[in-house]
Design an enzyme around this catalytic site. Structure first.
Site, PDB file in Angstrom:
ATOM      1  N   TYR A  28      -3.923  20.936   0.863  1.00 35.35           N
ATOM      2  CA  TYR A  28      -3.394  20.822   2.274  1.00 35.35           C
ATOM      3  C   TYR A  28      -2.013  21.513   2.265  1.00 35.35           C
ATOM      4  O   TYR A  28      -1.178  20.991   1.774  1.00 35.35           O
ATOM      5  CB  TYR A  28      -3.311  19.319   2.325  1.00 35.35           C
ATOM      6  CG  TYR A  28      -2.713  18.756   3.955  1.00 35.35           C
ATOM      7  CD1 TYR A  28      -3.400  19.190   5.066  1.00 35.35           C
ATOM      8  CD2 TYR A  28      -1.581  18.123   3.981  1.00 35.35           C
ATOM      9  CE1 TYR A  28      -3.120  18.980   6.280  1.00 35.35           C
ATOM     10  CE2 TYR A  28      -1.208  17.558   5.340  1.00 35.35           C
ATOM     11  CZ  TYR A  28      -2.066  17.945   6.392  1.00 35.35           C
ATOM     12  OH  TYR A  28      -1.356  17.818   7.656  1.00 35.35           O
ATOM     13  N   TYR A 182      -9.097   8.560   6.417  1.00 33.87           N
ATOM     14  CA  TYR A 182      -8.274   8.731   5.409  1.00 33.87           C
ATOM     15  C   TYR A 182      -6.815   7.830   5.780  1.00 33.87           C
ATOM     16  O   TYR A 182      -6.438   7.014   5.117  1.00 33.87           O
ATOM     17  CB  TYR A 182      -7.815  10.061   5.335  1.00 33.87           C
ATOM     18  CG  TYR A 182      -6.572  10.375   4.219  1.00 33.87           C
ATOM     19  CD1 TYR A 182      -6.722  10.311   2.956  1.00 33.87           C
ATOM     20  CD2 TYR A 182      -5.278  10.423   4.874  1.00 33.87           C
ATOM     21  CE1 TYR A 182      -5.704  10.339   2.190  1.00 33.87           C
ATOM     22  CE2 TYR A 182      -4.244  10.508   3.962  1.00 33.87           C
ATOM     23  CZ  TYR A 182      -4.583  10.533   2.634  1.00 33.87           C
ATOM     24  OH  TYR A 182      -3.458  10.603   1.754  1.00 33.87           O
ATOM     25  N   HIS A 183      -6.294   7.937   7.219  1.00 34.63           N
ATOM     26  CA  HIS A 183      -5.110   7.270   7.498  1.00 34.63           C
ATOM     27  C   HIS A 183      -5.319   5.849   7.668  1.00 34.63           C
ATOM     28  O   HIS A 183      -4.091   5.113   7.610  1.00 34.63           O
ATOM     29  CB  HIS A 183      -4.525   8.146   8.802  1.00 34.63           C
ATOM     30  CG  HIS A 183      -4.019   9.469   8.415  1.00 34.63           C
ATOM     31  ND1 HIS A 183      -4.872  10.438   8.218  1.00 34.63           N
ATOM     32  CD2 HIS A 183      -2.769   9.679   8.015  1.00 34.63           C
ATOM     33  CE1 HIS A 183      -4.095  11.508   7.942  1.00 34.63           C
ATOM     34  NE2 HIS A 183      -2.761  11.203   7.817  1.00 34.63           N
ATOM     35  N   LYS A 547      11.138   4.767  17.235  1.00 33.05           N
ATOM     36  CA  LYS A 547      10.548   5.919  16.250  1.00 33.05           C
ATOM     37  C   LYS A 547      10.388   6.902  17.198  1.00 33.05           C
ATOM     38  O   LYS A 547       9.884   7.417  17.958  1.00 33.05           O
ATOM     39  CB  LYS A 547       9.057   5.435  16.442  1.00 33.05           C
ATOM     40  CG  LYS A 547       8.142   6.234  15.603  1.00 33.05           C
ATOM     41  CD  LYS A 547       8.021   5.470  13.939  1.00 33.05           C
ATOM     42  CE  LYS A 547       7.183   6.775  13.407  1.00 33.05           C
ATOM     43  NZ  LYS A 547       8.197   7.353  12.499  1.00 33.05           N
ATOM     44  N   ASP A 551       6.888  12.418  15.099  1.00 34.10           N
ATOM     45  CA  ASP A 551       6.193  11.756  13.948  1.00 34.10           C
ATOM     46  C   ASP A 551       5.763  10.727  14.278  1.00 34.10           C
ATOM     47  O   ASP A 551       6.048   9.733  14.900  1.00 34.10           O
ATOM     48  CB  ASP A 551       7.449  11.797  12.664  1.00 34.10           C
ATOM     49  CG  ASP A 551       7.035  10.492  11.857  1.00 34.10           C
ATOM     50  OD1 ASP A 551       5.925  10.237  11.657  1.00 34.10           O
ATOM     51  OD2 ASP A 551       8.138  10.094  11.343  1.00 34.10           O
ATOM     52  N   HIS A 553       3.533   8.339  12.359  1.00 35.35           N
ATOM     53  CA  HIS A 553       3.381   7.477  11.349  1.00 35.35           C
ATOM     54  C   HIS A 553       4.255   6.210  11.658  1.00 35.35           C
ATOM     55  O   HIS A 553       5.373   6.088  11.269  1.00 35.35           O
ATOM     56  CB  HIS A 553       3.672   8.021   9.901  1.00 35.35           C
ATOM     57  CG  HIS A 553       2.752   9.141   9.576  1.00 35.35           C
ATOM     58  ND1 HIS A 553       3.131  10.438   9.928  1.00 35.35           N
ATOM     59  CD2 HIS A 553       1.731   9.176   8.888  1.00 35.35           C
ATOM     60  CE1 HIS A 553       1.964  11.084   9.484  1.00 35.35           C
ATOM     61  NE2 HIS A 553       1.325  10.324   8.827  1.00 35.35           N
TER      62      HIS A 553
END
Lengths: 672, 334
Positions: A28, A182-183, A547, A551, A553
């Protein structure tokens, strides 16, 4: 070779030993700009990598061109910036796309990036049916974990179905979407949640395709066959292997029973894997090499749970971006596994194991119950919109963190055997990590400005108008997007056109009503200090958890929000993608005692500076602390700007963080 | 800690100009325990600096969690900036506090992207501090203060059933927000809540048919109530959708042109009684009754619209405090 021996070896029709072909090796990758990424890809391919996995930077993922104000701190940081067809020409220079299996990790703007790929192929005269690869384009992980969504779930789903319709007729070997659980694991999901949320999402996609009724029965079967998955493999590798087997069996059942797929080929659970990054530690990062190996075993060791493609993180990813050497080291691990060991020579080595069968059965039963719950609710889209899935994940994550805090979950080097010799891998002059040259953005902006000045402005405008109209009319947007690509429309322009029609989505944050399972002495200490503060000031301490930037996350920010409430703070948390202006405005209007920023994209210096400028405008002297993946080499500069405390993945103990924060604000003079 | 008069005067003058940080600091002081003295100085200071300060319209917005109140308010803010270019609005959003730690998560800040550094909209969160009724103990005073600066003051509360009533007591107009076919109607009918709000909003009307059926259901429910209160006309019902951007302009227009105001004297008395009940229970109410028999108070009751003079909450509180202290002292002697 005698006939008896065939049972335990893989053989061809002549009885000759014939091992399986290895999975696709991917890395990746992508950073800085199209030119630097192109060089990186060509190097990686020459080292024996067999597929491309493109990482895009956050502005590209969120649908902003590099020249947008919000993009500036993020250009080229976590992936390659793509503004227009011109960048794709540079990115794939001297790479034969007809021979590649290209995976694009992109969601909100997936249709746009696929359109660019198609436009490039047509420009090069490559027949579209030769294109092979995947656009990720997933809903669950975007809304629940990763946060680079743009449009509301229903409109995003419409875009996905458009792509299925277009691809099946034009690029039959392309996987238009990829259900990415995945996340979810990165956000704390249990194996059962991973199974059920991913499969429920796949059901939502197939139901939406069915509803459009754009395929014949045969075509629909093919379409089912194009659904692929991207899964996480964690450290509990036996359980993870069983999870993969459960996935395979459940997908077979769902496609057969729910959708009546007759051709067995189209019922196969096709998946790629990246192993878990969540468990990688900043402490003693060299241990991560072993973790990555063990996690890779779960998805390669047995034939019935072997992935189609694999990408491994680098040992130092908890510190910052990995260097090319670190990525090479991970690639070599895959090559050792596939070419030196004998694991590809055998049929499934766990078939018949009572332990494995029992575990798989248990996982399946629980996942089925959970899927039924989601379907009863109205399906995955509803479970996203009403916040159910999100709150379940935040819950699992808080439980996981509570267990690490109480040492119930052992993490070597983090909460056990923490003393050790410092790794010699870290002592190189670059400090063991990679940093993007901040000047490299100029090149990207130069290409963008040039493309804009060179293009036929009328044509670009016209194709954007047509895209908007098509969106309003509910038409398939693929052909209009490809026309935009050819007219050198930019990423931001494409995304804005659809923003105008669909609007931008704000999902539930999932933190409401969450509880931490912590009640030890540390909690008592912090609560004691909070009470003392409340007495001295007449009101509870107030924290704005911000935040900023692109981004998405949000796990860290959410955990801090939940722990602050657990400690007795009043917490203001409004989700992701806020500007420093918005964060400061909240803090000022609320008269907050402290601002806590969470930044994982590496843009902490730029954002902190912006934030302090804004605080100065209001003459507001509110203390600021920051948490995220922040290299030690930046600490001094941040502190000089005025950041009071810096927390990194090393600071996993939530109550110690809260303790530091309450200490900082307790010594502040009482606010007027 | 009290501020020196100079600091307060400075803060007030900046706050009256609409500066956000001074407003925020004053609210924090109001939200502090035992703030009577501060409130006295604050409102005196405002009175002396700007005797004709604004008297903003108060709008209560309440409803069950998930009815979409925050997004609706967000959209209202966005339209407000266009529709009322010279007006200012404030929002106070109240969220529940935790029973265990006392802490709270206040996630309701609207996500309206305002022009940079705009002072026309002010947003403040408040934890409920475990108060029943959906209001924070200091909400009333915060609202009174904000009314001096802003033309419109919105209070958003989360509540189920009876709890919504509290917000209507300090609002000129209160809305109950519902979801289409949420089943809310039946619950609300049972709890008698339908009689309280002045207007209703069926939010999330993304689909026409569902919206209409909910509308007619609500209308017939309200007609049923109208039979009980025959002299009242049917309250307005708005169908709104943030997704489809429908009905919100009408709602905003209704608010901007709303002319009926509740008598602030009655509001003051209600709040004072509520406070006395919380602080001193039935004993306190008994003493209040004695105070209420005073002629001036009677006069206010009899003249709800005009009144003899405007009641000052702080003055009444002081009066009551001295009365109750005397009583307590007497009781101690006996």
């Amino acid at each position: 070779m005698s006939a008896e021996k065939k049972d335990y070896l893989l053989v061809d029709e002549n009885g000759q030993g014939k091992p399986d072909k290895p999975w696709i090796f991917r890395t990746y990758a992508g950073h800085t700009n199209a030119k630097a990424s192109n060089e990186l890809y060509r190097k990686n391919l020459s080292k024996g990598q067999t597929g491309l996995s493109i990482a895009f930077d956050l502005p590209t993922q969120c649908g902003y061109s590099s020249d947008h104000e919000v993009s500036r701190p993020e250009i080229g940081k976590v992936g390659v910036p793509i503004n227009s067809l011109e960048d794709f020409r540079i990115l794939f220079d001297q790479i034969p796309i007809e021979e590649m299996n290209t995976s694009m990790t992109i969601n909100g703007t997936s249709m746009w990036l696929l359109s660019l790929y198609v436009a490039l192929a047509e420009e090069r005269g490559v027949p579209l049916e030769k294109l092979n690869g995947t656009t990720q384009n997933d809903l669950i992980k975007e809304y629940l974990a990763r946060g680079t969504y743009i449009y509301p779930p229903k409109d995003s789903m419409k875009i996905i179905v458009d792509m299925y319709e277009y691809c099946l007729h034009n690029i039959p070997k392309w996987n238009p979407s990829n259900i990415c659980s995945y996340h979810l694991q990165e956000a704390g999901a249990t194996p059962v949640q991973e199974l059920s949320f991913a499969l429920a999402t796949a059901i939502a996609v197939l139901d939406a395709i069915k509803e459009r009724n754009c395929f014949t029965e045969d075509e629909f079967e093919q379409c089912v066959g194009r659904i692929s998955f991207f899964v996480n493999a964690g450290i509990r590798f036996v359980e993870e292997m069983c999870k993969m087997r459960a996935f395979t069996e459940m997908w077979e059942e769902i496609t057969k029973e729910r959708y009546g797929v007759k051709n067995a080929k189209y019922r196969v659970f096709r998946y790629g894997v990246q192993v878990n990054s969540l468990g990688l530690t900043e402490e003693q990062p060299e241990n991560n090499a072993w973790r990555i190996l063990i996690e890779a075993l779960g998805v390669t060791l047995s034939r019935n749970a072997r992935c189609r493609a694999l990408q491994l993180p680098a040992w130092n990813e908890a510190l910052s971006l990995p260097r090319p050497w670190d990525q090479q080291w991970s690639l070599r691990l895959q090559q050792v596994l596939a070419y030196e060991t004998d694991l590809l020579e055998y049929p499934d080595i766990f078939e018949g194991s009572k332990v494995i069968e029992g575990k798989v059965k248990a996982l399946k039963e629980q996942a089925k119950l959970e899927i039924q719950k989601i379907l009863d609710m109205g399906g995955a889209l509803v479970a996203i919109e009403n916040g159910y899935m999100k709150s379940q994940l935040v819950k699992s994550q808080t439980e996981r963190l509570s267990k690490i805090n109480s040492n119930e979950l052992v993490i070597v080097g983090k909460n056990k055997w923490t003393d050790g010799i410092k790794s010699p891998l870290m002592t190189d002059s670059d400090g063991g990590i990679f940093k993007v040259d901040p000047k490299s953005a100029e090149q990207t902006l130069g290409v963008l400005a040039e493309a804009k000045s060179r293009r036929n402005a009328e044509l670009a405008k016209k194709s954007l108008e047509e895209l908007k109209q098509a969106a309003k009319d509910g038409k398939n947007l693929m052909p209009y997007s490809i026309a935009c690509a050819k007219a050198l429309v930019t990423t931001g322009e494409w995304a804005d056109a659809l923003r105008e029609v669909y609007g931008e989505y704000n999902p539930p944050t999932g933190v409401d009503g969450q509880k931490l399972f912590l009640s030890d002495d540390k909690v008592a200490t912090v609560r004691g200090k909070v009470e003392a503060f409340t007495k001295a000031h007449g009101h509870r301490p107030k924290i704005v958890v911000g935040k900023p930037g692109l981004d998405g996350h949000s796990n860290g920010a959410e955990m801090i929000a939940v722990s602050a409430k657990h400690s007795g703070f009043d917490v203001i948390y409004s989700g992701i993608r806020l500007s420093p202006e918005e964060i400061v405005q909240s803090a000022v209007e609320e008269n907050a005692n402290v601002i806590g920023l969470s930044i994982l994209s590496g843009s902490h210096k730029e954002i902190a500076k912006h934030l302090f400028d804004e605080l100065a405008h209001y003459k507001a002297n509110i203390p600021v602390v920051i948490g995220g993946i922040i290299p030690e080499s930046d600490f001094e500069e941040l502190k000089k700007m005025g950041i009071r405390e810096i927390f990194t993945p090393k600071d996993y103990d939530l109550m110690s963080i809260m303790n530091k924060i309450i200490d900082i604000i307790s010594v502040e003079p009482a606010l007027v | 800690m009290m501020d020196s008069t100079e600091t307060l005067s400075q803060l007030v003058s900046e706050a009256l100009l609409g500066e956000k940080f001074p407003i925020a600091k004053i609210i924090s002081k109001i939200e502090t325990e035992n703030n009577l003295t501060f409130r006295e100085s604050l409102f005196n200071e405002i009175q002396s600096q700007k005797p004709n300060a604004k008297d903003g319209l108060t709008i209560g917005i309440t409803g069950t969690p998930g009815a979409g109140k925050s997004s609706l308010l967000g959209e209202l803010c966005r339209l407000f900036l266009d529709f009322a270019p010279v007006k200012k609005m404030a929002i106070v959003a109240i969220d529940p506090s935790s029973n265990i730690s006392g802490g709270s998560i206040l996630g309701d800040r609207t996500r309206v992207t305002l022009p940079r550094r705009d002072t026309r909209i002010y947003f403040r969160s408040q934890p409920s501090q475990l108060e029943l009724g959906g209001l924070n103990p200091y909400t009333y005073h915060v609202i009174r203060f904000l009314r001096k600066i802003f033309d419109y003051v919105f209070i958003e509360t989360v509540g189920i059933g009876q709890n919504e009533i509290s917000v209507s007591l300090i609002s000129d107009i209160s809305f109950l927000v519902m979801q289409p076919l949420g089943g809310d109607q039946v619950q609300f009918m049972k709890s008698g809540i339908m009689e309280v709000p002045e207007a209703f909003i069926i939010n999330k009307c993304d689909e026409e048919s569902l919206a209409n059926s909910s509308y007619y259901m609500l209308e017939s429910t309200l007609e049923f109530i109208k039979d009980i209160l025959p002299d009242q006309s049917l309250p307005p019902i708005f169908k709104t959708s943030v997704v489809k951007k429908k009905g919100i302009e009408e709602l905003l227009n209704f608010i901007l042109t709303y002319s009926k105001r509740k008598d602030k004297n009655i509001e003051t008395i209600t709040q004072l009684m509520q406070w006395i009940r919380n602080e001193y229970g039935r004993f306190g109410i008994g003493i209040w009754k004695q105070l209420e028999s005073n002629t001036w108070n009677q006069a206010v009751r009899l003249n709800p619209l005009g009144g003899i003079h405007k009641l000052s909450y702080e003055l009444e509180e002081t009066k009551f405090l001295s009365l109750i202290q005397n009583k307590i002292a007497q009781n101690d002697k006996n």
